[in-house]
Design a protein around this motif. Sequence first.
Motif, short mmCIF file in Angstrom:
data_model
loop_
_atom_site.label_atom_id
_atom_site.label_comp_id
_atom_site.label_asym_id
_atom_site.label_seq_id
_atom_site.Cartn_x
_atom_site.Cartn_y
_atom_site.Cartn_z
N LEU A 314 0.82 -1.21 0.00
CA LEU A 314 0.00 0.00 0.00
C LEU A 314 0.86 1.26 0.00
O LEU A 314 1.72 1.44 0.87
CB LEU A 314 -0.91 0.02 1.23
CG LEU A 314 -1.79 -1.22 1.45
CD1 LEU A 314 -2.53 -1.11 2.78
CD2 LEU A 314 -2.77 -1.39 0.30
N GLY A 315 0.62 2.13 -0.97
CA GLY A 315 1.20 3.46 -0.94
C GLY A 315 0.25 4.36 -0.16
O GLY A 315 -0.88 4.58 -0.57
N ILE A 316 0.72 4.88 0.97
CA ILE A 316 -0.14 5.61 1.91
C ILE A 316 0.22 7.09 1.94
O ILE A 316 1.40 7.46 2.00
CB ILE A 316 0.00 5.02 3.33
CG1 ILE A 316 -0.36 3.54 3.33
CG2 ILE A 316 -0.85 5.79 4.34
CD1 ILE A 316 -1.79 3.24 2.97
N ASP A 317 -0.80 7.92 1.94
CA ASP A 317 -0.61 9.36 2.07
C ASP A 317 -0.28 9.69 3.52
O ASP A 317 -1.04 9.35 4.44
CB ASP A 317 -1.88 10.09 1.65
CG ASP A 317 -1.70 11.60 1.60
OD1 ASP A 317 -0.55 12.06 1.40
OD2 ASP A 317 -2.70 12.32 1.76
N GLU A 405 -7.06 -0.77 14.71
CA GLU A 405 -5.90 -0.27 15.46
C GLU A 405 -5.91 1.25 15.39
O GLU A 405 -6.06 1.83 14.31
CB GLU A 405 -4.60 -0.81 14.85
CG GLU A 405 -4.50 -2.33 14.83
CD GLU A 405 -4.53 -2.92 16.23
OE1 GLU A 405 -3.75 -2.46 17.10
OE2 GLU A 405 -5.35 -3.85 16.46
N PRO A 406 -5.78 1.93 16.54
CA PRO A 406 -5.92 3.40 16.56
C PRO A 406 -5.04 4.12 15.56
O PRO A 406 -5.47 5.10 14.92
CB PRO A 406 -5.53 3.75 18.00
CG PRO A 406 -5.84 2.52 18.79
CD PRO A 406 -5.56 1.38 17.88
N GLU A 407 -3.80 3.65 15.38
CA GLU A 407 -2.88 4.32 14.47
C GLU A 407 -3.27 4.16 13.00
O GLU A 407 -2.77 4.89 12.14
CB GLU A 407 -1.46 3.78 14.66
CG GLU A 407 -0.89 3.96 16.05
CD GLU A 407 -1.24 2.82 16.99
OE1 GLU A 407 -0.57 2.70 18.03
OE2 GLU A 407 -2.16 2.04 16.67
N LEU A 408 -4.15 3.20 12.73
CA LEU A 408 -4.52 2.91 11.34
C LEU A 408 -5.98 3.25 11.04
O LEU A 408 -6.50 2.87 9.98
CB LEU A 408 -4.25 1.44 11.03
CG LEU A 408 -2.79 1.00 11.13
CD1 LEU A 408 -2.66 -0.50 10.90
CD2 LEU A 408 -1.92 1.76 10.15
N SER A 413 -8.91 5.29 3.33
CA SER A 413 -9.05 6.58 2.66
C SER A 413 -7.71 7.21 2.32
O SER A 413 -7.66 8.17 1.54
CB SER A 413 -9.86 7.54 3.54
OG SER A 413 -9.14 7.84 4.73
N ARG A 414 -6.64 6.66 2.87
CA ARG A 414 -5.30 7.23 2.64
C ARG A 414 -4.52 6.45 1.59
O ARG A 414 -3.38 6.80 1.28
CB ARG A 414 -4.52 7.25 3.96
CG ARG A 414 -5.14 8.13 5.03
CD ARG A 414 -4.47 7.92 6.37
NE ARG A 414 -3.05 8.20 6.31
CZ ARG A 414 -2.19 7.86 7.28
NH1 ARG A 414 -2.61 7.20 8.34
NH2 ARG A 414 -0.91 8.17 7.16
N ILE A 415 -5.10 5.40 1.03
CA ILE A 415 -4.39 4.59 0.04
C ILE A 415 -4.30 5.35 -1.29
O ILE A 415 -5.32 5.73 -1.86
CB ILE A 415 -5.08 3.23 -0.16
CG1 ILE A 415 -5.05 2.42 1.14
CG2 ILE A 415 -4.40 2.44 -1.28
CD1 ILE A 415 -5.85 1.13 1.07
#
Length: 513
Positions: A314-317, A405-408, A413-415
Amino acid sequence: MTSNRKAIVIGAGPGGLASAMLLAGEGYDVTVYEKQPYIGGRTSRLEFEGYAFDRGATFLMMPQLLEELFESVGRSLHQYVDLVELDPLYQLRFGETRMDATRNREVMKERIEELFPGNGEGYVRFMKEEKLKFDAIAPLLKRPISRITDYIRTDVVKALPKLNAFDTVYGRLSKYYNDERLKYAFTFQAKYLGMSPWECPGTFSILSYLEHEYGLFHPIGGVNAVCDAMAAVVQEYGGTVNTSTGVKKVLSQHGRANGVLLENGEKIEADHVVINADFATAASKLFEDGQLKKYTPEYISSRKYSCSTFMLYLGIDGAVDLPHHTVVFSEDYPKNVDEITRQGVLSADPSIYVHNPSALDPTLAPAGQSALYVLMPVPNLAGVSNWEDIQQEIRSSVLSRLEQEPELAGLSSRIRAEKMITPLDWQEQYHVYRGATFNLAHSLDQMMHRRPHNRFEELEHCWLVGGGTHPGSGLPTIWESARISVKLLMEQDVREGVKMAPRYSAQEVPVWK
């Protein structure tokens, strides 16, 4: 007499490249043929839309073994690869409980006592007793074990009582810890072999010991950078690495391999053939009927194979607030493992591994973004095969679980870019038999002399390296398989009166001999 000898290596995975590097340094004319348009096999680099990932292995341990390999041909690993040690080793998540593992023994003992009171001394015993076991086992990982008579050698006789071969990894850890979560923290490494810790021989409790003793490392650019480094040394010593060039058949005459037939129809002669392709795929497809009498289709299909993996790249913003390695355990881990390895069904409550190297390595994603790697262990294709129908459903369920998981939270929506690999892809695109990404299982009946040998017994001058031969799967043992097979190959040449002229400096003394 000093002679020129030509060696062909089939497959540019880590075992094939290590073999090619050692052979080229020793004076052999080496040509590597790789079917894919890139090197590395399952340890290759995956790039798209500005993001870069390790396709497979992300854990690098025991860099001293790699240092020895490079030194043995007059090179330094650190001339080619920038290694960064990880602390924590990884974060393990059991519901709300999180443990950051470290190789600092005092700190690790304190963390265990804080999270799992009364278990700190068990950790001290674990590190002490597993060291004794590893010291006994290590010599067996450095040489071939091809015959029953190999077991009567002194080092084997001394090691056998310490192997815990008739116990299990879970059984071993139960002798140190009384908290189930802590047992899982030191047994999940059985997954590196694609096995259940309740079935994996107790010998392999050394895997978690090795992590805690020697640490884990990240090569800048990814673990695939090690494959690039080996390929560079091969070429420096005059070898050739051909990509997009598949081998169709191993050629032989009078019971001796003498070259290969390429998929383009070209025949290439050689004095030795080294096979680094997936073992079951190679034995099934690279030989004419009857060429290998032992490794028949019936034999191949009857073997036990590891689990597989479902992968998301996954490329994440933006940045991701996770450690380099994170393992999110199923609420019912024993059930999850049993479903994967014994029942052959998908778990409704899976365990998931997340690799987040971008926080440490800015080369893997555009500025301000992250390359996130997600792995879910799943059954191989003998269990679940309808991946074309279910892959999107599984993708959605994995992302949904991660977003708990809170951090994720809000990860979907960020992919910004994405690729997926299923067990069917591992088989069809990457030629991994049954999609079993960790190769042959490491059950007692498939270890040591019962594992495919480093030389094909029925075909002289044909050698095997990689996870499908002794000493087994996992990068350190794959590299050891290369050292073993190359040493056997060179000993064969000495018996035939051939002496090679090494290409590295005469002042360099190879440490692997």
